[in-house]
Design a protein around this motif. Structure first.
Motif, short mmCIF file in Angstrom:
data_model
loop_
_atom_site.label_atom_id
_atom_site.label_comp_id
_atom_site.label_asym_id
_atom_site.label_seq_id
_atom_site.Cartn_x
_atom_site.Cartn_y
_atom_site.Cartn_z
N GLY A 157 -11.88 6.83 3.19
CA GLY A 157 -11.60 5.63 4.37
C GLY A 157 -10.05 5.30 4.75
N LEU A 178 -19.91 1.56 3.00
CA LEU A 178 -19.08 2.83 3.79
C LEU A 178 -17.89 2.01 5.16
CD1 LEU A 178 -20.61 4.07 6.64
CD2 LEU A 178 -20.78 2.34 7.67
N PRO A 179 -16.99 3.80 3.61
CA PRO A 179 -15.59 3.35 4.01
C PRO A 179 -15.09 2.65 5.61
CG PRO A 179 -16.55 5.04 3.20
CD PRO A 179 -17.21 4.53 3.82
N LYS A 180 -15.47 3.67 6.78
CA LYS A 180 -14.12 2.86 7.40
C LYS A 180 -14.84 2.00 8.33
CE LYS A 180 -15.42 7.61 8.76
NZ LYS A 180 -16.23 8.33 8.06
N ALA A 181 -16.16 1.99 8.49
CA ALA A 181 -17.59 0.58 8.64
C ALA A 181 -17.82 1.24 9.82
CB ALA A 181 -15.85 -0.93 8.72
N TYR A 182 -17.61 2.55 10.02
CA TYR A 182 -18.19 2.88 11.41
C TYR A 182 -19.10 4.52 10.93
CZ TYR A 182 -14.19 5.22 12.22
OH TYR A 182 -13.01 6.13 11.84
N PRO A 224 -20.08 -1.91 2.31
CA PRO A 224 -19.09 -1.33 0.27
C PRO A 224 -19.47 -0.03 0.90
CG PRO A 224 -20.22 -3.92 -0.14
CD PRO A 224 -20.73 -3.32 1.20
N GLN A 265 -21.08 1.07 14.38
CA GLN A 265 -20.14 0.52 13.61
C GLN A 265 -20.95 -0.82 12.62
OE1 GLN A 265 -16.12 0.11 15.20
NE2 GLN A 265 -17.41 -0.01 17.92
N PHE A 288 -20.45 -3.51 9.06
CA PHE A 288 -19.14 -3.61 7.69
C PHE A 288 -20.40 -3.67 6.74
CE2 PHE A 288 -16.52 -5.19 10.69
CZ PHE A 288 -15.15 -5.50 10.06
N TYR A 321 -15.36 -10.53 2.82
CA TYR A 321 -15.39 -10.54 4.40
C TYR A 321 -14.12 -10.79 5.53
CZ TYR A 321 -17.46 -5.48 3.95
OH TYR A 321 -18.45 -4.73 3.25
N VAL A 351 -12.31 -3.88 0.28
CA VAL A 351 -13.27 -3.07 -0.17
C VAL A 351 -12.44 -2.22 -0.97
CG1 VAL A 351 -14.97 -1.20 -0.77
CG2 VAL A 351 -15.53 -3.65 0.85
N ARG A 352 -11.61 -1.16 -0.88
CA ARG A 352 -10.90 -0.22 -1.41
C ARG A 352 -9.53 -0.07 -1.99
NH1 ARG A 352 -12.04 2.40 2.80
NH2 ARG A 352 -12.43 0.50 3.81
N TYR A 353 -8.73 -1.04 -0.60
CA TYR A 353 -7.05 -0.70 -1.49
C TYR A 353 -6.46 -2.03 0.15
CZ TYR A 353 -7.93 1.48 3.78
OH TYR A 353 -8.84 2.07 4.68
N PHE A 374 1.20 -1.29 0.11
CA PHE A 374 -0.03 -0.25 -0.31
C PHE A 374 0.40 1.39 0.33
CE2 PHE A 374 -2.00 3.55 2.89
CZ PHE A 374 -3.08 3.68 1.94
N SER A 390 -11.23 -1.64 11.59
CA SER A 390 -12.57 -2.59 10.61
C SER A 390 -12.71 -1.69 9.07
CB SER A 390 -13.79 -1.52 11.52
OG SER A 390 -14.21 -2.19 12.56
N ARG A 391 -11.90 -0.56 8.68
CA ARG A 391 -12.23 -0.10 7.36
C ARG A 391 -11.09 -1.26 6.74
NH1 ARG A 391 -9.53 5.54 8.48
NH2 ARG A 391 -10.68 5.23 9.79
N PHE A 392 -10.01 -2.15 7.30
CA PHE A 392 -9.41 -3.16 6.56
C PHE A 392 -10.40 -4.24 6.00
CE2 PHE A 392 -6.50 -0.57 8.91
CZ PHE A 392 -5.75 0.13 7.95
#
Lengths: 486, 489
Positions: free
Chosen positions: B45, B88-92, B86, B82, B84, A341, A326-328, A99, A321-323
């Protein structure tokens, strides 16, 4: 004196005066890294071509501009959880393999604007979770003093790089001791400023309310120099403080005017005999200089580890959680969204990270929040009040940085609880938000011992002043022999 | 069928705030851009980035809260919700949980211009919007894939939660209508339900009349994301009937989330709430609490525009009927138009009538609004002045208005070019009347023998001969005079 042995302050003043070119400095640093790094393993990424380019750019500046650069030509290593556009930023996790952030962390751009040259990104425990850098998904980092031992963590790569004289200074991040503990194990100075002093923008969050970036250096002046550059309000970080930073006075410490507190709760179980003995020697040397050393009470310390291991994993479970693939970063395949997931996170995160995500998720769950997270936050308030009361009577609090010395690989990694308990002296500073610095106090059995100095909120000026005074009182015994030199 | 139940309805309304930039970053909030062009590391995010609160969004939210009669709290905080997904970029989602911006407000339900009932607003809080998924297929379940568009992620929202105070679909409709009226005067949102800038979730449950427990404990059905006020009404009506029928058969109502199909007017089950998410709310550590000074709140209160109730009062005093007033209150552009037109033309009822009939007809035909009307308030006033002076009949004026709208020309110019100006010369009208009376002796006889209807026919004949340009009331009067003379003769 070889260039790699020079302090950041010396390099910067020589480069400013053109007594030394940044290019020449970088060349020798590159040579030193090439010789030493294979036996230490401090770096996850090196970009020496880019570093040389930056060095040349500094040499090519008009002298008027160069003379204004506080870190002109200073090579700096940056922990791999701070975003850099010129190199990958992985936080030593497989989930961020390859990344490259499209932005620089605020600390990185401040270093570069000050004339520093970013040499590489240092190894760490994955997402800064650990005390030995063994939890990196990529490699082990060896303690330069004894390569069978850990450098500490999570900023183990930064501490080892400074101790091995590959760079004079490095950045680390400290959530529960992750700058100070490896600094102690590697015999360098590690400084965690007051929460909010240094922008967290671009620092991959572990526990947002505890994380703070700070310098690792071979002396207090270099740590102060870096601190001066990276600290200050940042509009990109709503938790950064809008207050002026003050640097330590250049004067010597008059110890007769210094009141030092030693917490009575800190001398308890698990304290290594050699560390305990060194603390006693340190106290008597300070007293012989006229300092008054008194016992202070921090009664809620006994709850600190428990509170820390609720707050930090809770915030981490949310921050990580953002990992999600989906995006990177890393993405595993899966039959449907949920399976994608699950596979991504099961394969992308290491064991220790997963352990803390589970702990934190549980602590925030319906029905448990009040008993765990909320109660832990109340303990934080009590710990903060403990310190406020203590600092009404003393200027600084002295403790060992760690209850033990650098341990062997594998020695503690099988027992997470044992590993967590060794954070006992460092976590309170994060919970209370106060500044703290670890300074070396010689060797014991060939391994460095570190002393920790705690100051009140915004008390950096006095804290750094006292730490520098102690440095003079207990001078360095030199640096580990590495890379085949005499 | 539902006579043994009382209908309990509460509404949650999300309103997108019309700020230049998103809630926590400087990306544009503009609707309809190419996917993912209004994004940055913060709203994507990315690792290590941090939210910074947009003060303009706070100002909008505070206005909304005050206009809805809420108490704005000097201290509120942000929390993380919070889950999950797709989009919702930060998952919260950064929202406000247990210490919202404002509480304890109210919205009047207005019938015939008067407050029939007041619905309590429980709370208003700020939060960020999620992105959008475009499924390559009909539904998520059978989609071949989904494309994520994060332009909307981070757009500021306020969520307005009512108490379960509504007792019928009609009350829910009136609540939503008035809520939109109130917000429309604040200029803080586009309030377009079809574009999603205003969204409504309706909670519907039926209380058996012999149930006296907490309303919170009744099994509640949430109808999600309905895209118009009319469909909220239809969805609730359907849901009341569905639940009543189920209860009538002795079946249990399941707490669940249902969607609304506007093709067949039915709700359908989406997911059962019993297996719902635990959102693991906790205070957002990246943002300090939102602290508003008393003077900040006071200044915001002072700068609020008049409420819809005050506007209704203003219209009623001008002689506008309650029905017409509702149309104007619901359309801020119409109100501005009405105010401008009545400022330059004294007969306010005449202005209202023309606005709501002929001008509205043209706006619809041309796809315009009162903001973009090609016959503006001054032009309408000029036209009405010609009627008042007797230059034009009402019927002629409609034709002139049509031409004005078509060409953008001034009323007087069009009257000249069309040659339609009204004949008000008594002698000229008398001449035509004489002709018509002479040519229709039987009809005149009918009139004189008491058949009033015959007069209409004769007026029509006069108008026909004058190509409709004779002034109707003069034609009327002269006809009667002439026939009176005729009778004497």
């Amino acid at each position: 004196m070889r260039i790699y042995e020079m302090t950041a302050g010396d390099i910067a003043s020589k480069v400013r005066r053109k007594d030394l070119s940044a290019t020449e400095c970088m060349e020798e640093i590159a040579e030193r890294i090439g010789r030493v790094e294979p036996s230490v393993g401090a770096f996850l990424h090196l970009n020496l071509d880019e570093a040389m380019r930056q060095a040349r750019a500094i040499d090519n500046l008009p002298s008027g501009e160069r003379e204004r650069l506080p870190l002109a030509g200073v090579p700096v290593a940056v922990k791999d959880n701070m975003a850099t556009q010129s190199m990958p930023t992985t936080a030593a996790s497989k989930i961020l393999e390859g990344f490259v952030a499209p932005y620089d962390a605020t600390v990185v751009s401040r270093l570069q604007h000050a004339g520093a040259v970013i040499v590489g990104k240092t190894n760490m425990d994955e997402f800064a979770m650990g005390s030995s850098t063994e939890h990196s998904a990529y490699q082990l980092t060896r303690n330069p003093w004894d390569r069978d031992r850990v450098p500490g963590g999570s900023s183990g790569g930064s501490a080892a790089a400074v101790a091995a004289q590959m760079v004079p200074v490095a950045l680390g991040s400290d959530t529960g001791g992750s700058i100070r503990q490896p600094a102690s194990y590697c015999g360098v100075t590690g400084f965690k400023p007051t929460y909010g002093r240094v922008s967290r923008y671009g620092l991959i969050a572990f526990a947002s309310s505890l994380d703070q970036i700070g310098p690792l250096a071979r002396n207090v002046d270099d740590a102060s120099l870096i601190y001066e550059v990276i600290a200050g309000y940042d509009p990109l970080d709503a938790s950064s403080l809008r207050v002026e930073k003050a640097l330590p006075k250049a004067t010597d410490v008059s110890w007769a005017n210094v009141r030092i507190g030693v917490p009575k709760q800190y001398g308890s179980s698990g304290l290594d005999a050699s560390v305990q003995a060194r603390l006693a020697e340190v106290i008597s040397r300070l007293e012989s200089q006229g300092a008054s050393v008194v016992e202070v009470s921090l009664p809620h310390t006994e709850y600190a580890i428990a509170a820390y291991y609720l707050v930090a994993p809770a915030e981490a479970s949310s921050n990580l959680s953002r990992f999600d693939g989906v995006r990177y970063g890393y993405r595993a395949s899966g039959a449907d969204l949920l399976e994608m997931y699950e596979n991504t996170r099961a394969q992308g995160f290491g064991e220790e990270v997963k352990r803390r995500i589970l702990l934190g998720t549980h602590a925030l769950s319906a029905g448990y929040y009040d008993a765990y997270y909320l109660k832990a936050q109340k303990i934080r308030t009590l710990i903060r009040q403990d310190f406020e009361q203590a600092f009404a009577a003393v200027d600084v609090i002295l403790t060992p940085t760690t209850p033990d010395l650098a341990f062997r690989f594998g020695e503690k990694s099988q027992d997470p609880l044992q590993m967590y308990l060794s954070d006992v002296y460092t976590v309170t500073a994060n919970l209370a938000g106060i500044p703290a610095i670890s300074t070396p106090a010689g060797l014991a059995g060939g391994l460095p011992v570190g002393m920790q100095w705690l100051g009140p909120i915004m008390g950096e000026e006095s804290l750094l002043h006292i730490a520098r005074g102690f440095e003079k009182l207990w001078p360095s015994e030199g640096w580990p022999a590495l890379g085949g030199e005499a | 069928m539902n006579s043994t139940y009382e209908v309990i309805i509460g509404l949650e309304v999300h309103v997108e705030l019309k700020t230049q930039s998103k809630l926590f970053c400087s990306c544009s909030t503009e609707f309809g851009a190419e996917p993912n062009t209004h994004t940055c590391p913060v709203c994507l995010g990315m690792p290590g980035v941090l939210p910074v609160l947009n003060e303009a969004a706070v100002a909008c939210a505070v206005k909304a809260a005050l206009a809805l009669n809420c108490t704005v709290h000097p201290f509120s905080k942000f929390d993380r919700k919070q889950y999950f997904y797709p989009d919702l970029p930060k998952a919260y989602q950064i929202s406000q949980y247990d210490e919202p911006l404002a509480e304890h407000g109210s919205v009047p339900i207005v019938i015939d211009g008067a407050v029939a009932k007041t619905v309590a607003v429980r709370r208003i809080h700020m939060e960020e919007d999620a992105g959008k998924l475009n499924h390559l297929g009909q539904r998520l379940g059978d989609a071949k894939g989904s494309l994520v568009d994060l332009n909307r992620a981070g757009v500021p929202l306020v969520e307005i939660v009512s108490e379960p105070d509504m007792r019928s679909a009609d009350e829910a409709r009136l609540y939503l209508t008035e809520l939109r009226n109130v917000l429309s005067y604040l200029d803080i949102s586009d309030l377009r339900m079809e574009e999603g800038s205003m969204r409504c979730d309706a909670n519907v449950s039926l209380r058996p009349l012999d149930y006296h427990g907490s309303l919170e404990d009744l099994p509640r059905v949430e109808i999600k994301n309905v895209n118009s006020i009319r469909n909220v009404y239809r969805g609730i009506e359907y849901e009341i009937a569905r639940q009543a029928e189920k209860m009538g058969r002795g079946e249990r109502i399941v707490k669940e989330t249902r969607g609304f199909d506007d093709q067949n007017g039915r709700t359908y089950s989406q997911r059962s709430k019993e297996e719902a998410n635990d959102y693991r709310y906790f205070p957002e550590p990246d943002l300090p609490p939102l602290v508003l000074t008393a003077s900040y709140i006071e200044e915001a209160a002072q700068s609020l525009p008049p409420s819809p109730m005050a506007i209704r009062q203003e219209l009623a005093e001008a002689g506008v009927t309650a029905n017409d007033a509702e149309v104007i209150v619901a359309d801020r552009a119409a109100l501005e138009y009405w105010r401008s037109a009545t400022a330059v033309f004294a007969d306010k009822r005449q202005v209202t009538n023309w606005m709501l009939s002929d001008v509205s007809r043209l706006l619809n035909a041309y796809g315009d609004t009162f903001w973009t009307a090609r016959v503006g308030p001054q032009a309408l006033a000029d036209l009405l002045a010609l009627i008042e002076r007797g230059t034009l009949s009402g019927r002629m004026a409609k034709e002139v208005l049509d031409r004005m709208y078509e060409t953008g020309g001034r009323a007087e110019d069009i009257v000249q070019s069309m040659g339609v100006s009204q004949i008000t010369d008594k002698a000229a009208i008398q001449a035509v009347v004489q002709q018509v009376v002479a040519g229709n002796p039987h009809v005149v006889q009918d009139y004189l023998s008491g058949k009033d209807k015959a007069l209409g026919f004769l007026v029509g004949q006069v108008m026909k001969q004058t190509k409709g340009q004779a002034k109707p009331d003069m034609v009327n009067a002269i006809l009667k005079d002439v026939m009176a003379d005729y009778a004497k003769a």
